[in-house]
Design an enzyme around this catalytic site. Structure first.
Site, mmCIF file in Angstrom:
data_model
loop_
_atom_site.group_PDB
_atom_site.id
_atom_site.type_symbol
_atom_site.label_atom_id
_atom_site.label_comp_id
_atom_site.label_asym_id
_atom_site.label_seq_id
_atom_site.Cartn_x
_atom_site.Cartn_y
_atom_site.Cartn_z
ATOM 1 N N MET A 26 24.409 8.173 2.125
ATOM 2 C CA MET A 26 24.311 9.516 2.692
ATOM 3 C C MET A 26 24.628 9.496 4.180
ATOM 4 O O MET A 26 25.292 10.395 4.703
ATOM 5 C CB MET A 26 22.909 10.095 2.449
ATOM 6 C CG MET A 26 22.775 11.526 2.916
ATOM 7 S SD MET A 26 23.975 12.594 2.114
ATOM 8 C CE MET A 26 23.038 13.183 0.721
ATOM 9 N N LYS A 61 -17.670 -0.323 5.830
ATOM 10 C CA LYS A 61 -18.204 -1.295 4.874
ATOM 11 C C LYS A 61 -19.690 -1.065 4.586
ATOM 12 O O LYS A 61 -20.132 -1.171 3.441
ATOM 13 C CB LYS A 61 -17.983 -2.711 5.422
ATOM 14 C CG LYS A 61 -18.698 -3.785 4.619
ATOM 15 C CD LYS A 61 -17.794 -4.926 4.256
ATOM 16 C CE LYS A 61 -18.554 -5.906 3.360
ATOM 17 N NZ LYS A 61 -17.674 -6.830 2.670
ATOM 18 N N PHE A 102 -11.938 -6.836 13.993
ATOM 19 C CA PHE A 102 -10.838 -7.345 13.177
ATOM 20 C C PHE A 102 -10.454 -6.300 12.126
ATOM 21 O O PHE A 102 -11.303 -5.777 11.422
ATOM 22 C CB PHE A 102 -11.254 -8.655 12.495
ATOM 23 C CG PHE A 102 -10.182 -9.187 11.575
ATOM 24 C CD1 PHE A 102 -8.939 -9.579 12.078
ATOM 25 C CD2 PHE A 102 -10.409 -9.280 10.202
ATOM 26 C CE1 PHE A 102 -7.955 -10.061 11.234
ATOM 27 C CE2 PHE A 102 -9.419 -9.763 9.351
ATOM 28 C CZ PHE A 102 -8.191 -10.153 9.861
ATOM 29 N N GLN A 103 -9.183 -5.999 12.034
ATOM 30 C CA GLN A 103 -8.633 -5.016 11.099
ATOM 31 C C GLN A 103 -9.278 -3.644 11.235
ATOM 32 O O GLN A 103 -9.479 -2.940 10.255
ATOM 33 C CB GLN A 103 -8.709 -5.528 9.657
ATOM 34 C CG GLN A 103 -7.804 -6.742 9.469
ATOM 35 C CD GLN A 103 -7.587 -7.129 8.016
ATOM 36 O OE1 GLN A 103 -8.430 -6.888 7.172
ATOM 37 N NE2 GLN A 103 -6.448 -7.747 7.747
ATOM 38 N N GLU A 136 0.809 -1.221 0.000
ATOM 39 C CA GLU A 136 0.000 0.000 0.000
ATOM 40 C C GLU A 136 0.842 1.270 0.000
ATOM 41 O O GLU A 136 0.408 2.304 -0.512
ATOM 42 C CB GLU A 136 -0.956 0.010 1.188
ATOM 43 C CG GLU A 136 -2.086 -1.010 1.087
ATOM 44 C CD GLU A 136 -1.722 -2.367 1.658
ATOM 45 O OE1 GLU A 136 -0.525 -2.576 1.974
ATOM 46 O OE2 GLU A 136 -2.616 -3.218 1.791
HETATM 47 C C1 LIG Z 1 12.503 5.205 5.204
HETATM 48 C C2 LIG Z 1 13.787 5.860 5.536
HETATM 49 N N1 LIG Z 1 14.613 5.325 6.459
HETATM 50 C C3 LIG Z 1 15.786 5.905 6.764
HETATM 51 C C4 LIG Z 1 16.164 7.063 6.149
HETATM 52 C C5 LIG Z 1 17.502 7.714 6.515
HETATM 53 N N2 LIG Z 1 18.395 7.727 5.346
HETATM 54 C C6 LIG Z 1 18.525 8.823 4.570
HETATM 55 S S1 LIG Z 1 19.529 8.563 3.269
HETATM 56 C C7 LIG Z 1 19.850 6.992 3.749
HETATM 57 C C8 LIG Z 1 20.769 6.107 2.943
HETATM 58 C C9 LIG Z 1 20.171 5.677 1.664
HETATM 59 O O1 LIG Z 1 20.973 4.664 1.115
HETATM 60 P P1 LIG Z 1 20.905 4.324 -0.411
HETATM 61 O O2 LIG Z 1 19.497 4.133 -0.827
HETATM 62 O O3 LIG Z 1 21.836 3.226 -0.708
HETATM 63 O O4 LIG Z 1 21.348 5.684 -1.090
HETATM 64 P P2 LIG Z 1 22.795 6.358 -1.175
HETATM 65 O O5 LIG Z 1 22.815 7.449 -0.159
HETATM 66 O O6 LIG Z 1 23.814 5.302 -0.918
HETATM 67 O O7 LIG Z 1 22.822 6.886 -2.562
HETATM 68 C C10 LIG Z 1 19.164 6.688 4.926
HETATM 69 C C11 LIG Z 1 19.258 5.408 5.636
HETATM 70 C C12 LIG Z 1 15.270 7.612 5.205
HETATM 71 N N3 LIG Z 1 15.518 8.739 4.579
HETATM 72 N N4 LIG Z 1 14.111 6.988 4.894
#
Ligand SMILES: Cc1ncc(C[n+]2csc(CCOP(=O)(O)OP(=O)(O)O)c2C)c(N)n1
Ligand SMILES: [Mg+2]
Lengths: 565, 160
Positions: free
Chosen positions: A479, A161, A111-112, A49
C-alpha cells in the site's frame, strides 16, 4: 465468606459469562493464572501480548460479547497498547486486565512498574487502578458494563499484586447504576418524525452505514428500512456485512477505496442517512466536497460523533437499532405512505446509479498466469460460499478483501479499521476461531503484515485453531509502494521487502501446513486443499508485484476524483 | 469566542488528567482552569475558560460529557453569570510609594496581606478585567511577584 482477589476476579468473569480469555503471564499475575487453571475459563496462551488483545477484540466481535485479555505488569502491559488503541478506534467492547506492582511500591519505579492507567487513558473508554481490594468486584462489574453499553470500547483494569493475593468478602452483583454514565438508547420521537419526513421527500437518498450497525446488531432493521423505501446502501469498512453485499441495493464500500458508484451516488444524493458511521476522513475525502447536495441525517449513540466533521441537519442520538426500528414503525403506520409510489419516485435515481455501475464496475485486469490478488479473494469467496469469517491485515490485502469478498452477514469481517494495525489479522483469526470453532476463518494477509505477529502460529497450533492464512505476497509493503508509485515518482524508499522467510517452510516449522501458488491456475487447487485441511494452513500466493488497489481517491481529494483501474 | 465551562466531576485520582488529556489530545485550548471540592467531598467542580467557535465548543462540551467520571457540563457563558479571579501581587512599596500603593489598593477594594519594609503583598479579587486594571496600574510602581488563580464562575439565579 472470605475469598482471595484472584478468586473474586474469576468469579466476576464467570458471572459475566466469560468462557475464553487471551493471556500471557508474568510475576505479579501468577496467582490469577493459577486460579484460572481450575476454573471453567479457558486461557489461550498467546506468544505476544499485542496478539492477546487483537484476539480478544475479534472474539468479542464474532460473539457480540466483551473480549477479555490478561497480561502482566510493565512490558506485558505496554505490549497491549496497540491492541487497545485499535479496539478503541473501532468501538470494540473489551476488558483488559493488567498486573501491577503491589500498591506499596507504586510510584517507586519498582521492577516492571509502568503507569499503564496513565498510558492508556486516551485510548480506553475508561480505565481503573484498583487500590482497595473491597472495590475489586464492583470495579470489574462496572468495567464490563461500561465496555459493552453505549458506544462500546475497551476498558482496562490495573491489578496490583496485593489486590490479587489479598482477601476480601464476596459481594453479590447488583444492578449497575452509574451517576455519571447513562448512554441514550431511545431516539427523540420529534427527531424521528423529522428524519422520516425528510426521507419521504428525498428523490436521491443514500444510506451510509458504519460499524454502529454491527455493534448494535441492527442489520435486520437496516435491511428492512432499505427495502421498504428502496434506498441504496453504501457501507464503510467497519460497516461491511451490516447490509448484504450481494443485494441489488448494495453499492459496496465508499471512500478512499470505495466503488466508483458508491462515491458518485454520495456525491449526487439529496439525502444522506448516516447510520452508526462517523464521517472519517478515509470516507469523506475533501470534507467540503462530501455529499454537497445532501441533507444529512445522522444516527449515532455517541453525541460527540455528531457534527464533529460534517454539520448534520437532523441529528439522532440513539442506539441504531432503536432508531431504525422507530423509523420503520413510523412508515408502517403512515397512511399516505405507498411503497409502490416510493419505488416510482426513486426509479430515476436508480437509473442514474446504474449508469455509474455500468461505467466503472469493480474490477481488475487479468494477466494470464500472473496471479491477481483480487482473483484470489474472489475464489476465496466462491469456495467458502461467502460464509467464512475473514480477518485482514492492513494495506492492499485489506482493501482487496473488503472490495471482493462480498460480505452478506454481520460479524464476518474483522479488520483494524480506525487504527489500521498491521499484525491485527492473524491473532484476530485465532480469536474468531475460538469464538466460532466450526466456522472457516481466513486471514487475508500481506507479506509484510503477517510478519508482525507470525509467532502466533504456535498459539493457533496449541489450541487447534485451524485458521487459514492467505498471504497476498507482493514482496512489498504494497500500500505504501502504491502511494510512492502514484505520488513519489516510483521511489520505493523503504518498501521493498527484499528478504522474507519461505512461508511454506515457516509454516512447517510450526507444525502447520504450507502451500504455495505461483500461477493463476494453482490458486483454486491451493484454496481447496487448504479448506480441506484440519490444521493451520499458510497459503503463499505469489501475486503481481505492482498491482494497485482501485478505485482510489488520493488523500485530501474530493471523492469524485477517483483514480480508476 | 471565550467560553466559561463549569464541570462537575467525581473526585477521584486521575480525573483531572482525563480532562487535561482530552484538551491536549484534541488540540483544544485551556486559558485557565480551577478546581476544588464542592459541598459533597466526592464531587469536584472545575471551571475552565477556553476559546473556540461554536462547533469547537460544542465538541468540547460533548467530549467532556463523554468522560465517564464527569457528572455535568454547563457552558455558563451561555447565560448570565458572575466570574471571579484572585491575584496575589507583591508590589514595591518604598517610602515614596507606600501611600500611593495603599490608595490604589483601596480603590480596587484590595487587601494588604503581607507587609515588609520595601513591599506590600496585596490580594485582589474580581473579574479578569479588574485584575488586569490593577496590574496595569501597579506595573510602573514595580511588581515583584504575582500569583493568580484561574477563573471561577457561577450562573446567576433566575430573577423570577
Ligand atoms: C503497525 C503498522 N506499521 C506501519 C503501517 C503503515 N502501513 C500501512 S499499509 C503498509 C504496508 C503493508 O504491507 P503488506 O502487509 O505487505 O500488505 P500489502 O499492502 O502489500 O498488501 C504499511 C507499512 C501500519 N498500518 N501499521
Ligand atoms: Mg505486501
Amino acid at each position: 465468606m472470605k475469598i482471595t482477589g484472584a478468586e473474586a476476579i474469576v468469579k466476576c468473569l464467570e458471572e459475566q459469562g466469560v468462557e475464553v480469555i487471551f493471556g500471557f503471564p508474568g510475576g505479579v499475575i501468577i496467582d490469577l493464572f493459577d486460579e484460572l487453571e481450575t476454573s471453567s475459563i479457558t486461557n489461550v496462551l498467546v506468544r505476544h501480548e499485542q496478539a492477546a488483545v487483537h484476539a480478544a477484540d475479534a472474539y468479542g466481535r464474532v460473539k457480540g460479547e466483551v473480549g477479555v485479555a490478561l497480561v502482566t505488569s510493565g512490558p506485558g502491559a505496554t505490549n497491549t497498547v496497540t491492541g487497545i488503541a485499535s479496539a478503541y478506534c473501532d468501538s470494540i467492547p473489551m476488558v483488559v486486565f493488567t498486573g501491577q506492582v503491589p500498591t506499596g511500591l507504586i510510584g517507586n519505579d519498582a521492577f516492571q512498574e509502568v503507569d499503564i492507567v496513565g498510558i492508556t487513558r486516551p485510548c480506553t473508554k475508561h480505565n481503573y487502578l484498583v487500590k482497595d481490594i473491597n472495590e475489586l468486584m464492583p470495579t470489574i462489574r462496572e468495567a464490563f458494563h461500561v465496555a459493552r453499553t453505549g458506544r462500546p470500547g475497551p476498558v482496562l483494569i490495573d491489578l496490583p499484586k496485593d489486590v490479587v493475593i489479598g482477601k476480601l468478602n464476596y459481594t453479590k452483583p447488583k444492578p449497575i447504576k452509574m451517576q455519571t454514565y447513562r448512554p441514550t438508547y431511545e431516539p427523540h420521537p420529534g427527531q424521528i418524525a423529522k428524519a422520516c419526513k425528510a426521507i419521504l421527500k428525498a428523490k436521491k437518498p443514500v444510506i451510509y452505514a458504519g460499524g454502529g450497525v454491527i455493534a448494535s446488531n441492527s442489520n435486520k432493521e437496516l435491511t428492512e428500512l432499505a427495502k421498504k423505501l428502496n434506498i441504496p446502501v453504501t457501507m464503510t469498512l467497519m460497516g461491511l456485512g451490516g447490509f448484504p453485499g450481494t443485494d441489488k441495493l448494495s453499492l459496496g464500500m465508499l471512500g478512499m477505496h470505495g466503488t466508483y458508484f458508491a462515491n458518485m451516488a454520495v456525491s449526487q444524493c439529496d439525502l444522506l442517512i448516516a447510520v452508526g458511521s462517523r464521517f472519517d476522513d478515509r470516507v469523506t475525502g475533501k470534507i467540503d466536497d462530501f455529499a454537497p447536495y445532501a441533507k444529512i441525517i445522522h444516527i449515532d449513540i455517541d453525541p460527540t460523533s455528531i457534527s464533529k466533521n460534517v454539520t448534520v441537519d437532523i441529528p439522532i442520538v440513539a442506539d441504531c437499532k432503536y432508531a431504525l426500528t422507530a423509523i420503520n414503525r413510523w412508515f408502517d403506520v403512515q397512511d399516505d405512505f405507498d411503497k409502490k409510489e416510493q419505488k416510482k419516485k426513486v426509479a430515476p435515481w436508480f437509473k442514474e446509479i446504474n449508469k455509474w455501475v455500468k461505467k466503472h464496475p469493480l474490477g481488475y485486469l487479468e494477466e494470464g498466469d500472473i496471479i491477481k490478488p483480487q482473483y484470489v479473494v474472489q475464489k476465496l469467496h466462491e469456495l467458502t460460499k461467502g460464509d467464512a469469517i475473514i480477518s485482514t491485515e492492513v494495506g492492499q490485502n485489506q482493501m482487496w478483501a473488503a472490495q471482493f469478498y462480498h460480505f452478506n452477514k454481520p460479524r464476518h469481517f474483522l479488520t483494524s479499521g480506525g487504527l489500521g494495525v498491521m499484525g491485527y489479522g492473524f491473532p484476530a483469526a485465532i480469536g474468531a476461531q475460538m469464538a466460532a470453532p466450526k466456522k472457516t476463518v481466513i486471514d487475508v494477509a500481506g507479506d509484510g503484515s503477517i510478519q508482525m505477529n507470525i509467532q502466533e502460529l504456535a498459539t493457533a497450533r496449541q489450541y487447534n485453531c485451524p485458521v487459514k492464512i492467505a498471504i497476498l505476497n507482493n514482496g512489498y509493503l504494497g500500500m505504501v509502494r502504491q502511494w510512492q508509485e502514484l505520488f513519489y515518482d516510483k521511489r520505493y524508499a523503504g518498501t521493498d521487502l527484499e528478504v522474507s522467510p519461505d512461508f511454506v517452510k515457516l509454516a512447517e516449522a510450526y507444525g502447520a501446513v504450507g502451500l504455495r501458488a505461483t500461477k493463476t491456475s494453482e490458486v483454486v487447487p491451493v484454496i481447496k486443499e487448504a479448506l480441506k485441511t484440519k490444521n493451520v494452513v499458510v497459503m503463499d500466493f505469489v501475486i503481481a508485484r505492482e498491482e494497485g488497489v482501485y478505485p482510489m481517491v488520493p488523500a485530501g481529494k474530493a471523492t469524485t476524483e477517483m483514480l480508476l483501474v | 469566542m471565550k467560553h466559561t465551562i463549569s464541570v462537575l466531576l467525581q473526585n477521584k485520582p486521575g480525573v483531572l488528567s482525563r480532562v487535561t488529556g482530552l484538551f491536549s489530545g484534541r488540540g483544544f485550548n485551556i486559558e485557565s482552569l480551577s478546581v476544588a471540592e464542592t459541598l459533597d467531598s466526592g464531587v469536584s467542580c472545575l471551571t475552565l475558560v477556553t476559546r473556540g467557535d461554536d462547533a469547537i465548543v460544542e465538541q468540547i462540551t460533548k467530549q467532556l460529557h463523554k468522560l465517564i467520571d464527569v457528572i455535568k457540563v454547563v457552558d455558563i457563558s451561555d447565560s448570565d453569570y458572575v466570574e471571579r479571579e484572585m491575584a496575589l501581587i507583591r508590589v514595591k512599596a518604598e517610602s515614596n510609594t507606600r501611600a500611593e500603593v495603599l490608595r490604589i489598593i483601596d480603590i480596587f477594594r484590595g487587601k494588604v496581606v503581607d507587609v515588609s519594609p520595601k513591599s506590600y503583598a496585596v490580594e485582589i479579587t474580581g473579574p479578569k478585567s479588574k485584575i488586569k486594571a490593577v496590574i496595569d496600574i501597579l506595573k510602573p510602581i514595580g511588581i515583584q511577584e504575582i500569583v493568580r488563580t484561574g477563573t471561577i464562575a457561577m450562573a446567576r439565579a433566575k430573577k423570577s
